[in-house]
Each structure stands twice: as C-alpha cells, then as structure tokens.
Design a protein around this motif. Structure first.
Motif, PDB file in Angstrom:
ATOM      1  N   GLU A  74       0.759  -1.125   0.032  1.00 30.05           N
ATOM      2  CA  GLU A  74      -0.016  -0.041  -0.035  1.00 30.05           C
ATOM      3  C   GLU A  74       0.892   1.376  -0.014  1.00 30.05           C
ATOM      4  OE1 GLU A  74      -3.350   0.283   2.748  1.00 30.05           O
ATOM      5  OE2 GLU A  74      -4.053  -1.542   2.027  1.00 30.05           O
ATOM      6  N   ALA A  75       2.118   1.141   0.255  1.00 34.97           N
ATOM      7  CA  ALA A  75       2.927   2.219   0.210  1.00 34.97           C
ATOM      8  C   ALA A  75       2.952   2.766  -1.150  1.00 34.97           C
ATOM      9  CB  ALA A  75       4.460   1.834   0.570  1.00 34.97           C
ATOM     10  N   GLN A  76       2.550   4.105  -1.591  1.00 35.91           N
ATOM     11  CA  GLN A  76       2.638   4.819  -2.748  1.00 35.91           C
ATOM     12  C   GLN A  76       4.037   5.330  -2.992  1.00 35.91           C
ATOM     13  OE1 GLN A  76      -0.168   4.899  -4.707  1.00 35.91           O
ATOM     14  NE2 GLN A  76      -0.790   3.375  -2.910  1.00 35.91           N
ATOM     15  N   SER A  77       4.072   5.416  -4.152  1.00 38.76           N
ATOM     16  CA  SER A  77       5.565   6.033  -4.706  1.00 38.76           C
ATOM     17  C   SER A  77       5.729   7.393  -4.452  1.00 38.76           C
ATOM     18  CB  SER A  77       5.890   5.480  -6.091  1.00 38.76           C
ATOM     19  OG  SER A  77       4.997   5.999  -6.937  1.00 38.76           O
ATOM     20  N   VAL A  78       4.610   8.044  -4.609  1.00 38.53           N
ATOM     21  CA  VAL A  78       4.710   9.428  -4.565  1.00 38.53           C
ATOM     22  C   VAL A  78       3.395   9.693  -3.169  1.00 38.53           C
ATOM     23  CG1 VAL A  78       4.175  11.809  -5.680  1.00 38.53           C
ATOM     24  CG2 VAL A  78       5.384   9.957  -6.812  1.00 38.53           C
ATOM     25  N   TRP A  79       3.965  10.529  -2.227  1.00 35.98           N
ATOM     26  CA  TRP A  79       2.876  10.981  -1.414  1.00 35.98           C
ATOM     27  C   TRP A  79       2.836  12.711  -1.211  1.00 35.98           C
ATOM     28  CZ3 TRP A  79      -0.925   8.080   0.273  1.00 35.98           C
ATOM     29  CH2 TRP A  79      -1.661   8.494   1.291  1.00 35.98           C
ATOM     30  N   PRO A  80       1.821  13.279  -1.073  1.00 35.55           N
ATOM     31  CA  PRO A  80       0.504  12.877  -1.223  1.00 35.55           C
ATOM     32  C   PRO A  80       0.096  12.443  -2.917  1.00 35.55           C
ATOM     33  CG  PRO A  80       0.395  15.207  -1.258  1.00 35.55           C
ATOM     34  CD  PRO A  80       1.948  14.853  -0.939  1.00 35.55           C
ATOM     35  N   PRO A  81      -0.918  11.593  -2.866  1.00 34.02           N
ATOM     36  CA  PRO A  81      -1.181  11.130  -4.127  1.00 34.02           C
ATOM     37  C   PRO A  81      -2.185  12.140  -4.688  1.00 34.02           C
ATOM     38  CG  PRO A  81      -2.679  10.036  -2.479  1.00 34.02           C
ATOM     39  CD  PRO A  81      -1.424  10.806  -1.670  1.00 34.02           C
ATOM     40  N   ALA A  82      -2.315  12.138  -6.091  1.00 36.74           N
ATOM     41  CA  ALA A  82      -3.353  13.099  -6.831  1.00 36.74           C
ATOM     42  C   ALA A  82      -4.572  12.448  -6.207  1.00 36.74           C
ATOM     43  CB  ALA A  82      -3.167  12.565  -8.279  1.00 36.74           C
ATOM     44  N   ALA A  83      -5.380  13.408  -5.729  1.00 40.72           N
ATOM     45  CA  ALA A  83      -6.491  13.286  -4.941  1.00 40.72           C
ATOM     46  C   ALA A  83      -7.747  13.988  -5.362  1.00 40.72           C
ATOM     47  CB  ALA A  83      -6.520  12.921  -3.585  1.00 40.72           C
ATOM     48  N   THR A  84      -9.013  13.493  -5.480  1.00 38.65           N
ATOM     49  CA  THR A  84     -10.199  14.482  -5.825  1.00 38.65           C
ATOM     50  C   THR A  84     -10.335  15.071  -4.264  1.00 38.65           C
ATOM     51  OG1 THR A  84     -11.120  13.034  -7.301  1.00 38.65           O
ATOM     52  CG2 THR A  84     -12.605  14.450  -6.066  1.00 38.65           C
ATOM     53  N   VAL A  85     -10.522  16.498  -3.992  1.00 39.92           N
ATOM     54  CA  VAL A  85     -10.671  17.136  -2.934  1.00 39.92           C
ATOM     55  C   VAL A  85     -12.234  17.108  -2.607  1.00 39.92           C
ATOM     56  CG1 VAL A  85     -10.454  19.350  -1.658  1.00 39.92           C
ATOM     57  CG2 VAL A  85      -8.729  18.595  -3.126  1.00 39.92           C
ATOM     58  N   PHE A 119      -8.470   8.265  -4.928  1.00 37.02           N
ATOM     59  CA  PHE A 119      -8.052   8.931  -3.735  1.00 37.02           C
ATOM     60  C   PHE A 119      -8.813   9.940  -3.432  1.00 37.02           C
ATOM     61  CE2 PHE A 119      -4.202   6.194  -3.774  1.00 37.02           C
ATOM     62  CZ  PHE A 119      -3.702   6.070  -2.416  1.00 37.02           C
ATOM     63  N   TYR A 120      -9.069  10.137  -2.333  1.00 33.20           N
ATOM     64  CA  TYR A 120      -9.729  11.577  -2.031  1.00 33.20           C
ATOM     65  C   TYR A 120      -9.196  12.176  -0.784  1.00 33.20           C
ATOM     66  CZ  TYR A 120     -13.515   9.453  -4.735  1.00 33.20           C
ATOM     67  OH  TYR A 120     -14.447   8.783  -5.673  1.00 33.20           O
ATOM     68  N   ALA A 121      -9.242  13.469  -0.801  1.00 30.30           N
ATOM     69  CA  ALA A 121      -8.533  14.372   0.398  1.00 30.30           C
ATOM     70  C   ALA A 121      -9.611  15.258   0.958  1.00 30.30           C
ATOM     71  CB  ALA A 121      -7.339  15.304  -0.316  1.00 30.30           C
ATOM     72  N   GLY A 138     -12.328   0.421   1.954  1.00 32.36           N
ATOM     73  CA  GLY A 138     -11.769   1.848   2.289  1.00 32.36           C
ATOM     74  C   GLY A 138     -10.506   1.782   3.181  1.00 32.36           C
ATOM     75  N   VAL A 139      -9.576   2.880   3.116  1.00 33.68           N
ATOM     76  CA  VAL A 139      -8.492   2.929   3.613  1.00 33.68           C
ATOM     77  C   VAL A 139      -8.275   4.256   4.013  1.00 33.68           C
ATOM     78  CG1 VAL A 139      -5.925   2.357   3.988  1.00 33.68           C
ATOM     79  CG2 VAL A 139      -7.266   0.866   2.500  1.00 33.68           C
ATOM     80  N   LEU A 140      -8.109   4.813   5.460  1.00 36.36           N
ATOM     81  CA  LEU A 140      -7.911   6.108   5.821  1.00 36.36           C
ATOM     82  C   LEU A 140      -6.269   6.502   6.038  1.00 36.36           C
ATOM     83  CD1 LEU A 140      -9.088   8.843   6.749  1.00 36.36           C
ATOM     84  CD2 LEU A 140      -9.134   7.588   8.902  1.00 36.36           C
ATOM     85  N   TYR A 141      -5.798   7.448   5.427  1.00 35.82           N
ATOM     86  CA  TYR A 141      -4.422   7.619   5.733  1.00 35.82           C
ATOM     87  C   TYR A 141      -4.376   9.091   6.454  1.00 35.82           C
ATOM     88  CZ  TYR A 141      -3.572   4.501   1.925  1.00 35.82           C
ATOM     89  OH  TYR A 141      -3.569   3.120   1.066  1.00 35.82           O
ATOM     90  N   ASP A 142      -3.446   9.446   7.180  1.00 38.69           N
ATOM     91  CA  ASP A 142      -2.847  10.868   7.665  1.00 38.69           C
ATOM     92  C   ASP A 142      -2.191  11.542   6.547  1.00 38.69           C
ATOM     93  OD1 ASP A 142      -0.326  10.118   7.832  1.00 38.69           O
ATOM     94  OD2 ASP A 142      -0.340  10.118  10.032  1.00 38.69           O
ATOM     95  N   GLY A 143      -1.762  12.779   6.683  1.00 43.35           N
ATOM     96  CA  GLY A 143      -1.281  13.571   5.745  1.00 43.35           C
ATOM     97  C   GLY A 143       0.279  13.105   5.499  1.00 43.35           C
ATOM     98  N   GLY A 145      -6.579  18.558  10.709  1.00 46.99           N
ATOM     99  CA  GLY A 145      -5.698  18.456   9.590  1.00 46.99           C
ATOM    100  C   GLY A 145      -6.212  17.814   8.303  1.00 46.99           C
ATOM    101  N   THR A 146      -5.405  17.295   7.363  1.00 49.01           N
ATOM    102  CA  THR A 146      -5.758  16.826   5.813  1.00 49.01           C
ATOM    103  C   THR A 146      -5.435  15.337   5.966  1.00 49.01           C
ATOM    104  OG1 THR A 146      -4.967  18.853   4.776  1.00 49.01           O
ATOM    105  CG2 THR A 146      -5.458  16.753   3.572  1.00 49.01           C
ATOM    106  N   TYR A 147      -6.440  14.554   5.348  1.00 49.82           N
ATOM    107  CA  TYR A 147      -6.578  13.159   5.557  1.00 49.82           C
ATOM    108  C   TYR A 147      -6.930  12.705   3.963  1.00 49.82           C
ATOM    109  CZ  TYR A 147      -6.633  13.701  10.411  1.00 49.82           C
ATOM    110  OH  TYR A 147      -6.049  14.149  11.636  1.00 49.82           O
ATOM    111  N   TYR A 148      -6.481  11.396   3.915  1.00 51.98           N
ATOM    112  CA  TYR A 148      -6.796  10.708   2.424  1.00 51.98           C
ATOM    113  C   TYR A 148      -7.515   9.409   2.719  1.00 51.98           C
ATOM    114  CZ  TYR A 148      -3.306  13.996   0.864  1.00 51.98           C
ATOM    115  OH  TYR A 148      -2.720  15.266   0.773  1.00 51.98           O
ATOM    116  N   VAL A 149      -8.492   9.142   1.790  1.00 50.56           N
ATOM    117  CA  VAL A 149      -9.130   7.931   1.614  1.00 50.56           C
ATOM    118  C   VAL A 149      -9.211   7.351   0.429  1.00 50.56           C
ATOM    119  CG1 VAL A 149     -11.509   6.918   1.731  1.00 50.56           C
ATOM    120  CG2 VAL A 149     -10.898   8.945   3.257  1.00 50.56           C
ATOM    121  N   ARG A 150      -8.700   6.002   0.389  1.00 40.42           N
ATOM    122  CA  ARG A 150      -8.596   5.258  -0.623  1.00 40.42           C
ATOM    123  C   ARG A 150      -9.627   4.405  -0.987  1.00 40.42           C
ATOM    124  NH1 ARG A 150      -4.249   0.563  -2.023  1.00 40.42           N
ATOM    125  NH2 ARG A 150      -4.574   0.119  -4.219  1.00 40.42           N
TER     126      ARG A 150
END
Length: 140
Positions: free
Chosen positions: A26-37, A60-62, A83-88, A114-119
């Motif tokens: 699940e580790a992404q090569s680039v963080w933060p990922p391109a995400a729909t806000v 991904f959603y932010a 669904g997976v929830l990530y911190d910033g 803060g800002t969070y991400y959902v995959r």
C-alpha cells in the motif's frame, strides 16, 4: 518520497505448474497522491461519486478536518468497496471492508484537525461498479 515495494510469491500447484504473483504494497511511490478534494460544508458533511473499473482500480480523496473529533467515512452503492484512511504523511490510520450497509465500508475514527486521504477500491479486483463516498466530520 516512499519507494514502491514489491514482493514475489511463488506457489507450487499440485500438478507442477508454478504461478508467480506480484503483490504491491500500500506504500505509494509519491505522497500525497493525486486526489479528488472533498469539501466539507458548514454541517461537516461532504461527498463524491466514483466508479471502479478495470482502468481505474482505486480512487483517492482528500479532505480537511477543521475541528478534531469523531469522523465517519463511508461508502454507499452497489460496489463491494474497501476503504483505507491515511493521515497527511501517508500512514494508514484505519481500513474497512463491510462495516457499512451491505458490502460498503464504514470507518469511524477520532481525527485531529488536518488533511486526510481515503483510498477506495473494490474488495475483489474483478469487481466493478459505482459508489458514493460520504464524510461527516465535526464542525467549528
């Protein structure tokens, strides 16, 4: 920047055929990922519609929590979603498969400001379909 991690797993099938499967972490090569806000309204509610298909295996959603507290992130619809929830920073905070209605995910977690991400993905890679992502966070 995180490095993409791959593992090779070889399985010997009883008839002598060797299958080689590559599993992606699940580790992404680039963080933060391109995400729909997803913008949360004055009531702390927000959402977005999405579709999982063979060309788009995950989305991904932010979203930004202004005031910390109990936050609900869930999906609705016919897709057997995960669904997976990530911190910033990209650390996994929670994951769910079927705690919501039907085959939908539901994550309930106390989050700080803060800002969070959902995959969002399908539970089974072959599953395709539409869903709605719903978020409810504390308001100011």
């Amino acid at each position: 920047m995180r490095k993409r991690v791959f593992r090779k797993v070889q399985v010997l099938v009883s008839i002598g055929i060797v299958l080689c499967v590559t599993l992606r972490s699940e580790a992404q090569s680039v963080w933060p990922p391109a995400a729909t806000v997803v913008t949360l309204n004055a009531n702390g509610d927000g959402g977005s519609a999405g579709t999982i298909d063979p060309a788009n295996e995950s989305e991904f959603y932010a979203f930004t929590v202004v005031r910390g507290g109990r936050t609900i992130i869930q999906s609705t619809g016919g897709l057997d979603s995960h669904g997976v929830l990530y911190d910033g920073t990209g650390a996994v905070l929670a994951r769910d498969d079927d705690a919501g209605t039907g085959d939908n995910f539901r994550i309930i977690r106390a989050l700080g400001a803060g800002t969070y991400y959902v995959r969002v993905t399908s539970h089974l890679r072959a599953s395709i379909g539409s869903y709605a992502l719903l978020i409810n966070a504390p308001i100011v």
